[in-house]
Design an enzyme around this catalytic site. Sequence first.
Site, PDB file in Angstrom:
ATOM      1  N   CYS A  11      39.425  36.539  51.667  1.00  0.00           N
ATOM      2  CA  CYS A  11      38.236  37.073  51.952  1.00  0.00           C
ATOM      3  C   CYS A  11      37.118  37.274  51.019  1.00  0.00           C
ATOM      4  CB  CYS A  11      38.133  38.361  52.983  1.00  0.00           C
ATOM      5  SG  CYS A  11      38.940  39.558  52.119  1.00  0.00           S
ATOM      6  N   CYS A  14      37.972  39.963  48.583  1.00  0.00           N
ATOM      7  CA  CYS A  14      39.007  39.817  47.520  1.00  0.00           C
ATOM      8  C   CYS A  14      38.511  38.868  46.456  1.00  0.00           C
ATOM      9  CB  CYS A  14      40.180  38.957  48.231  1.00  0.00           C
ATOM     10  SG  CYS A  14      40.681  39.421  49.875  1.00  0.00           S
TER      11      CYS A  14
END
Lengths: 77, 325
Positions: A11, A14
């Site tokens: 995502c 991250c």
Amino acid sequence: MKKIKVLGTGCPKCIQTTQVITDAVNQSGVEASIEKVEDIMEIMKYNVMSTPAVVINDEIVIKGRVPSVKEVVELLN
Amino acid sequence: MFDWVQHMADWIVYDLIQLDPQAHLANALNFFIYDSVKILLLLVIVIFFMGIVNSYFPIDRVKNYLSRNKLYGLEYLMASLFGVVTPFCSCSSVPLFIGFVRGGIPLGVTFSFLITSPLVNEVAIGLFVGLFGLKTTVIYVVSGVLLGTISGIILSRLRLERYLSPWVLEVLANAQRDQDLFQQEKQSLAQRLPVIWSEVLEILKGVVPYVIVGIAIGGLMHGYIPNGFFEQYMSKDNLLAVPIAALMAVPMYSNASGVLPIVQVLVAKGIPLGTAIAFMMGVVGLSLPEAMLLKKVMTIKLIGIFFGIVTLCIIISGYLFNIIL
């Protein structure tokens, strides 16, 4: 030599975390390897339920949020 | 409480820029400034408050609590309530799901949490207060929590474990009501605040662009669509309106921040609130990207049943809203 792992399923948060870690490592001058772990089975071995999480030398130091560069530098030292 | 924001908006539009108070553009701009400032303030307050609650009830603690205590049916409600205070990121849904399964928490309870978490979150609450007022917000939050609870109970009755992915079944077989050692952070509130505050800024950074665009579109519509415009198409008597609104919303992917300001204008222009809320719940609560992520842990059939039940509950609450309000 420190082993850093960023756990996350890919995502935006991250990716952001990986960037923060890279910056922090460069800033602190500590020797470290950075690995991004995206496989969910691999992530679950660390028993984290909220990503992104940061693991330094097999110890979970951050979970569920994007850390600041300053914070990571302190963790590295 | 927000009178001063209105004064400020009036001053900027009529005195500073000197627009004609009768003009559409002036009205639209005034509405835009007032709504943006008010909503941003509310968002800061709500996100900050939720951040504090969440700091004391992190997800690991929630899991341990649900895993440890026998609650005789109340666990669905508890999971749903925990879903409210936990900020939801769809990318975390899979690790969270596995964590719950591994902790021996029943599938239905896990679903309760997964349903309420995106549906009733800090951003949606802040926007709701700003756009619809406190009373509607309370009704929304309560119905969101009940929706998660009831859907979870229905899903647990269906015994859906067999539709999990094989590797998750393995995890399930080894599940134990263990208490993962979790380092309870004994920090004072003062020590927590900087972290909470940076989270607030982080969340705001993510939603502000959507909020501003949403309010801008809403402001334009507000000035140009005549009052009661939608009433002729979507009255409360039109029984199909709620299901159509909910079904249309499920494939749409957006966070509450972009949709809510527009929904508010639609309601002001005559769409019944229940229909609008069914639409909103569909957009926020269920999304295709989330379904794609869940494919890693469950079969398509299970995702279908999960989405189907939740959609059904959304439609029912849409009707209820239209009757009550």
